[in-house]
Scaffold this motif. Structure first.
Motif, PDB file in Angstrom:
ATOM      1  N   LYS A 259       0.822  -1.220   0.000  1.00  0.00           N
ATOM      2  CA  LYS A 259       0.000   0.000   0.000  1.00  0.00           C
ATOM      3  C   LYS A 259       0.851   1.263   0.000  1.00  0.00           C
ATOM      4  CE  LYS A 259      -4.118  -1.862   2.342  1.00  0.00           C
ATOM      5  NZ  LYS A 259      -4.943  -1.797   3.571  1.00  0.00           N
ATOM      6  N   ARG A 260       2.126   1.126   0.390  1.00  0.00           N
ATOM      7  CA  ARG A 260       2.984   2.301   0.514  1.00  0.00           C
ATOM      8  C   ARG A 260       3.731   2.577  -0.790  1.00  0.00           C
ATOM      9  NH1 ARG A 260       4.507   0.240   6.079  1.00  0.00           N
ATOM     10  NH2 ARG A 260       3.446   1.629   7.530  1.00  0.00           N
ATOM     11  N   SER A 261       3.724   3.849  -1.181  1.00  0.00           N
ATOM     12  CA  SER A 261       4.548   4.270  -2.313  1.00  0.00           C
ATOM     13  C   SER A 261       5.982   4.428  -1.806  1.00  0.00           C
ATOM     14  CB  SER A 261       4.048   5.600  -2.873  1.00  0.00           C
ATOM     15  OG  SER A 261       4.229   6.632  -1.913  1.00  0.00           O
TER      16      SER A 261
ATOM     17  N   SER B 142       7.837   7.013  -1.708  1.00  0.00           N
ATOM     18  CA  SER B 142       7.957   8.233  -0.905  1.00  0.00           C
ATOM     19  C   SER B 142       7.315   8.047   0.471  1.00  0.00           C
ATOM     20  CB  SER B 142       7.313   9.422  -1.625  1.00  0.00           C
ATOM     21  OG  SER B 142       5.933   9.157  -1.879  1.00  0.00           O
ATOM     22  N   ASP B 143       6.167   7.344   0.508  1.00  0.00           N
ATOM     23  CA  ASP B 143       5.523   7.062   1.795  1.00  0.00           C
ATOM     24  C   ASP B 143       6.416   6.187   2.654  1.00  0.00           C
ATOM     25  OD1 ASP B 143       3.273   8.507   1.134  1.00  0.00           O
ATOM     26  OD2 ASP B 143       2.166   6.765   0.383  1.00  0.00           O
ATOM     27  N   MET B 144       7.054   5.208   2.007  1.00  0.00           N
ATOM     28  CA  MET B 144       7.944   4.300   2.717  1.00  0.00           C
ATOM     29  C   MET B 144       9.124   5.060   3.316  1.00  0.00           C
ATOM     30  SD  MET B 144       8.220   1.185   3.640  1.00  0.00           S
ATOM     31  CE  MET B 144       9.471   0.111   4.366  1.00  0.00           C
TER      32      MET B 144
ATOM     33  N   GLU C 232       9.268   8.198   4.138  1.00  0.00           N
ATOM     34  CA  GLU C 232       8.800   9.033   5.247  1.00  0.00           C
ATOM     35  C   GLU C 232       8.562   8.202   6.496  1.00  0.00           C
ATOM     36  OE1 GLU C 232       5.007  11.988   6.253  1.00  0.00           O
ATOM     37  OE2 GLU C 232       5.464  11.420   4.175  1.00  0.00           O
ATOM     38  N   TRP C 233       7.990   7.010   6.309  1.00  0.00           N
ATOM     39  CA  TRP C 233       7.693   6.135   7.440  1.00  0.00           C
ATOM     40  C   TRP C 233       8.976   5.627   8.096  1.00  0.00           C
ATOM     41  CZ3 TRP C 233       8.224   0.629   7.993  1.00  0.00           C
ATOM     42  CH2 TRP C 233       7.652   0.127   9.180  1.00  0.00           C
TER      43      TRP C 233
ATOM     44  N   SER D 249      10.523   8.172  10.166  1.00  0.00           N
ATOM     45  CA  SER D 249       9.782   8.410  11.412  1.00  0.00           C
ATOM     46  C   SER D 249      10.177   7.410  12.489  1.00  0.00           C
ATOM     47  CB  SER D 249       8.274   8.326  11.165  1.00  0.00           C
ATOM     48  OG  SER D 249       7.864   6.986  10.925  1.00  0.00           O
TER      49      SER D 249
END
Length: 239
Positions: free
Chosen positions: A45-47, A49-51, A53-54, A57
């Motif tokens: 589900k993660r792009s 860029s999302d990955m 950022e995660w 974090s």
């Protein structure tokens, strides 16, 4: 530790993406990598860029626990059988404003155990069958909590007190969305006695940290208010 965790997350993400592109089903990918299917779904589900950022974090969240590293280590060394959930509870008792996820604490505790060679011990208890007490003679009182999610997917902690008649196993239970106070405990006892239509001679408490002076203490130290209530009602209490 932080750098290794970040690399591992990225490697897992890339391996899942590549296996899916090669035509493997999600179940096959999970089996090949030794992870759950929910982990595969979550990564898909993660792009990228999302990955990214995660993963970044994770480092920030880990730093929150680094300030408590020596404290957590002391707990693990003193109590090798301590669970990550207990670590999280003790941390939040010390600092109610600390916001940290259960999975983050679990991963942090696991890494500390690996780094400092602290193996988790399993506490073994000897059990012996004992005859049931006569009807109406004894009630067992248990305290505990459970974590549930609201309709808004917010995690909440629910506390409970349970009364169990030793002979018939007839039960009475009350729940609160906050920790029990002594006043709550006294009220719950009165409600239970009305429910059972009587007061037993003896009440047996299991880990009743909710009516002790020291919350993390192992001994049964009744608060002054509960001791007065017990004296008025004239029932025996024991662990």
């Amino acid at each position: 530790m932080e750098g290794t965790e970040k690399v591992d997350k990225w490697e897992m993400y890339m391996e899942i993406q590549q296996l899916i592109k090669k035509g493997f089903s999600k179940s096959k990918v999970a089996k090949k990598l030794g992870v759950s299917r929910s982990t595969v779904y979550r990564n898909l589900k993660r792009s990228p860029s999302d990955m990214a950022e995660w993963v970044e974090s994770i480092q920030t969240r880990t730093k929150k626990l680094d300030t408590n590293k020596e404290l957590i280590l002391s707990w693990l060394r003193e109590h090798p059988d301590m669970s990550a959930a207990q670590v999280q509870d003790w941390l939040q008792e010390r600092n109610p404003l600390l916001e940290i996820g259960e999975s983050t604490v679990r991963a942090y505790v696991r890494d500390l155990r690996n780094e400092y060679k602290i193996e988790k011990e399993t506490s073994l208890r000897d059990y012996e069958a004992i005859p049931d007490s006569p009807m109406g003679e004894q009630i067992q009182v248990d305290f505990g909590f459970t974590k549930q999610r609201t309709i808004n997917n917010k995690e909440v902690k629910l506390s409970f007190i349970a009364f169990d008649l030793s002979n018939s196993r007839y039960k009475y239970k009350e729940w609160l969305d906050r920790p029990f106070t002594t006043e709550d405990v006294v009220r719950a006892h009165e409600n239970a006695f009305k429910w059972f239509e009587g007061i037993p001679r003896e009440l047996v408490y299991d880990q009743d940290s909710l009516i002790v002076v020291s919350e993390n203490g192992e001994d049964l130290i009744l608060t002054k208010e509960f001791q007065q209530y017990k004296d008025i009602r004239r029932f025996r209490s024991c662990l």
